[in-house]
Design a protein around this motif. Structure first.
Motif, PDB file in Angstrom:
ATOM      1  N   GLY A  46       0.219  -7.703 -11.621  1.00  0.00           N
ATOM      2  CA  GLY A  46      -1.091  -8.262 -11.328  1.00  0.00           C
ATOM      3  C   GLY A  46      -2.019  -7.354 -10.561  1.00  0.00           C
ATOM      4  O   GLY A  46      -3.181  -7.698 -10.356  1.00  0.00           O
ATOM      5  N   GLY A  47      -1.540  -6.214 -10.120  1.00  0.00           N
ATOM      6  CA  GLY A  47      -2.425  -5.310  -9.405  1.00  0.00           C
ATOM      7  C   GLY A  47      -3.463  -4.703 -10.337  1.00  0.00           C
ATOM      8  O   GLY A  47      -3.406  -4.852 -11.544  1.00  0.00           O
ATOM      9  N   GLY A  48      -4.418  -4.032  -9.728  1.00  0.00           N
ATOM     10  CA  GLY A  48      -5.452  -3.394 -10.527  1.00  0.00           C
ATOM     11  C   GLY A  48      -6.647  -3.017  -9.684  1.00  0.00           C
ATOM     12  O   GLY A  48      -6.589  -3.024  -8.451  1.00  0.00           O
TER      13      GLY A  48
ATOM     14  N   TRP B  32      13.497  -5.906  -2.163  1.00  0.00           N
ATOM     15  CA  TRP B  32      12.118  -5.450  -2.315  1.00  0.00           C
ATOM     16  C   TRP B  32      11.826  -5.112  -3.767  1.00  0.00           C
ATOM     17  O   TRP B  32      12.673  -4.558  -4.475  1.00  0.00           O
ATOM     18  CB  TRP B  32      11.881  -4.213  -1.463  1.00  0.00           C
ATOM     19  CG  TRP B  32      11.945  -4.485   0.012  1.00  0.00           C
ATOM     20  CD1 TRP B  32      13.045  -4.447   0.812  1.00  0.00           C
ATOM     21  CD2 TRP B  32      10.852  -4.870   0.842  1.00  0.00           C
ATOM     22  NE1 TRP B  32      12.698  -4.779   2.107  1.00  0.00           N
ATOM     23  CE2 TRP B  32      11.356  -5.049   2.151  1.00  0.00           C
ATOM     24  CE3 TRP B  32       9.495  -5.090   0.613  1.00  0.00           C
ATOM     25  CZ2 TRP B  32      10.543  -5.427   3.233  1.00  0.00           C
ATOM     26  CZ3 TRP B  32       8.694  -5.459   1.687  1.00  0.00           C
ATOM     27  CH2 TRP B  32       9.216  -5.626   2.973  1.00  0.00           C
ATOM     28  N   GLY B  33      10.616  -5.423  -4.179  1.00  0.00           N
ATOM     29  CA  GLY B  33      10.142  -5.024  -5.496  1.00  0.00           C
ATOM     30  C   GLY B  33       9.587  -3.619  -5.458  1.00  0.00           C
ATOM     31  O   GLY B  33       9.520  -2.973  -4.414  1.00  0.00           O
ATOM     32  N   GLN B  34       9.118  -3.170  -6.615  1.00  0.00           N
ATOM     33  CA  GLN B  34       8.703  -1.776  -6.753  1.00  0.00           C
ATOM     34  C   GLN B  34       7.281  -1.520  -6.293  1.00  0.00           C
ATOM     35  O   GLN B  34       6.901  -0.368  -6.121  1.00  0.00           O
ATOM     36  CB  GLN B  34       8.826  -1.323  -8.228  1.00  0.00           C
ATOM     37  CG  GLN B  34       7.653  -1.691  -9.107  1.00  0.00           C
ATOM     38  CD  GLN B  34       7.631  -3.155  -9.508  1.00  0.00           C
ATOM     39  OE1 GLN B  34       8.451  -3.964  -9.056  1.00  0.00           O
ATOM     40  NE2 GLN B  34       6.694  -3.514 -10.360  1.00  0.00           N
ATOM     41  N   GLY B  35       6.513  -2.541  -6.067  1.00  0.00           N
ATOM     42  CA  GLY B  35       5.140  -2.355  -5.604  1.00  0.00           C
ATOM     43  C   GLY B  35       4.138  -2.367  -6.732  1.00  0.00           C
ATOM     44  O   GLY B  35       4.404  -1.874  -7.838  1.00  0.00           O
ATOM     45  N   THR B  36       2.985  -2.928  -6.435  1.00  0.00           N
ATOM     46  CA  THR B  36       1.884  -2.925  -7.387  1.00  0.00           C
ATOM     47  C   THR B  36       0.605  -2.548  -6.639  1.00  0.00           C
ATOM     48  O   THR B  36       0.360  -3.042  -5.538  1.00  0.00           O
ATOM     49  CB  THR B  36       1.753  -4.295  -8.090  1.00  0.00           C
ATOM     50  OG1 THR B  36       0.744  -4.234  -9.094  1.00  0.00           O
ATOM     51  CG2 THR B  36       1.439  -5.420  -7.122  1.00  0.00           C
ATOM     52  N   LEU B  37      -0.178  -1.661  -7.229  1.00  0.00           N
ATOM     53  CA  LEU B  37      -1.342  -1.114  -6.542  1.00  0.00           C
ATOM     54  C   LEU B  37      -2.554  -2.010  -6.728  1.00  0.00           C
ATOM     55  O   LEU B  37      -2.896  -2.386  -7.852  1.00  0.00           O
ATOM     56  CB  LEU B  37      -1.645   0.287  -7.072  1.00  0.00           C
ATOM     57  CG  LEU B  37      -2.890   0.977  -6.507  1.00  0.00           C
ATOM     58  CD1 LEU B  37      -2.751   1.201  -5.003  1.00  0.00           C
ATOM     59  CD2 LEU B  37      -3.130   2.304  -7.234  1.00  0.00           C
ATOM     60  N   VAL B  38      -3.186  -2.309  -5.623  1.00  0.00           N
ATOM     61  CA  VAL B  38      -4.453  -3.036  -5.619  1.00  0.00           C
ATOM     62  C   VAL B  38      -5.506  -2.101  -5.042  1.00  0.00           C
ATOM     63  O   VAL B  38      -5.358  -1.605  -3.927  1.00  0.00           O
ATOM     64  CB  VAL B  38      -4.354  -4.316  -4.771  1.00  0.00           C
ATOM     65  CG1 VAL B  38      -5.739  -4.959  -4.617  1.00  0.00           C
ATOM     66  CG2 VAL B  38      -3.382  -5.295  -5.405  1.00  0.00           C
ATOM     67  N   THR B  39      -6.554  -1.884  -5.817  1.00  0.00           N
ATOM     68  CA  THR B  39      -7.642  -1.017  -5.370  1.00  0.00           C
ATOM     69  C   THR B  39      -8.934  -1.815  -5.395  1.00  0.00           C
ATOM     70  O   THR B  39      -9.299  -2.379  -6.436  1.00  0.00           O
ATOM     71  CB  THR B  39      -7.784   0.211  -6.271  1.00  0.00           C
ATOM     72  OG1 THR B  39      -6.550   0.922  -6.315  1.00  0.00           O
ATOM     73  CG2 THR B  39      -8.874   1.138  -5.747  1.00  0.00           C
ATOM     74  N   VAL B  40      -9.596  -1.859  -4.253  1.00  0.00           N
ATOM     75  CA  VAL B  40     -10.851  -2.596  -4.145  1.00  0.00           C
ATOM     76  C   VAL B  40     -11.966  -1.596  -3.888  1.00  0.00           C
ATOM     77  O   VAL B  40     -11.967  -0.901  -2.867  1.00  0.00           O
ATOM     78  CB  VAL B  40     -10.790  -3.627  -3.003  1.00  0.00           C
ATOM     79  CG1 VAL B  40     -12.081  -4.457  -2.986  1.00  0.00           C
ATOM     80  CG2 VAL B  40      -9.576  -4.534  -3.167  1.00  0.00           C
ATOM     81  N   SER B  41     -12.891  -1.537  -4.806  1.00  0.00           N
ATOM     82  CA  SER B  41     -13.996  -0.593  -4.674  1.00  0.00           C
ATOM     83  C   SER B  41     -15.181  -1.242  -3.970  1.00  0.00           C
ATOM     84  O   SER B  41     -15.425  -2.440  -4.116  1.00  0.00           O
ATOM     85  CB  SER B  41     -14.418  -0.085  -6.046  1.00  0.00           C
ATOM     86  OG  SER B  41     -14.893  -1.157  -6.834  1.00  0.00           O
ATOM     87  N   SER B  42     -15.916  -0.428  -3.245  1.00  0.00           N
ATOM     88  CA  SER B  42     -17.066  -0.959  -2.494  1.00  0.00           C
ATOM     89  C   SER B  42     -18.338  -0.920  -3.322  1.00  0.00           C
ATOM     90  O   SER B  42     -18.394  -0.349  -4.399  1.00  0.00           O
ATOM     91  CB  SER B  42     -17.266  -0.150  -1.208  1.00  0.00           C
ATOM     92  OG  SER B  42     -17.421   1.212  -1.522  1.00  0.00           O
TER      93      SER B  42
END
Length: 121
Positions: free
Chosen positions: A7-9, A111-121
């Motif tokens: 679900g990251g993105g 622990w899971g492997q991680g998902t990246l969340v990037t929030v742009s300004s």
């Protein structure tokens, strides 16, 4: 226990994302599931946790914006993230405190492997 997060993105500030994490394996019970995050150059920090009975706990920085829920039948948790801010940018890790058939009387952390969340300004 294997934890699969998704679900990251990339999203603009003010937007929303939903993360999900499913637990699989020889699980006897899962007491707590949660999300932690680690921003670049920072330590991993708690975001939210939820118990098997649905009690939630949130970091002050996300209260009122993030909501965690749990589907015990599916061993899946969700993190609905609203009104995202650039400072929310991080790798989000799923966490579980569980008993398995191998260690039925002992709680272990997973622990899971991680998902990246990037929030742009």
């Amino acid at each position: 226990v294997q934890l699969q997060a998704s679900g990251g993105g990339l999203v603009q500030a003010g937007g929303s994302l939903q993360l999900s994490c499913s637990a699989a394996g020889s699980i006897v019970s899962i007491n707590i599931m949660g999300w932690y995050r680690q921003a670049p150059g920072k330590q991993r920090e708690l975001v939210a946790t939820i118990t098997s009975t649905g009690s939630t706990n949130y970091a002050d920085s996300v209260k009122g914006r993030f909501t965690m829920s749990r589907d015990n039948a599916k061993n899946t948790v969700y993190l609905q993230m609203n009104r995202l801010k650039p400072e929310d940018t991080a790798v989000f890790y799923c966490y579980a405190l569980a008993r398995t058939v191998v260690t039925p009387t002992a709680l272990r952390e997973y622990w899971g492997q991680g998902t990246l969340v990037t929030v742009s300004s």
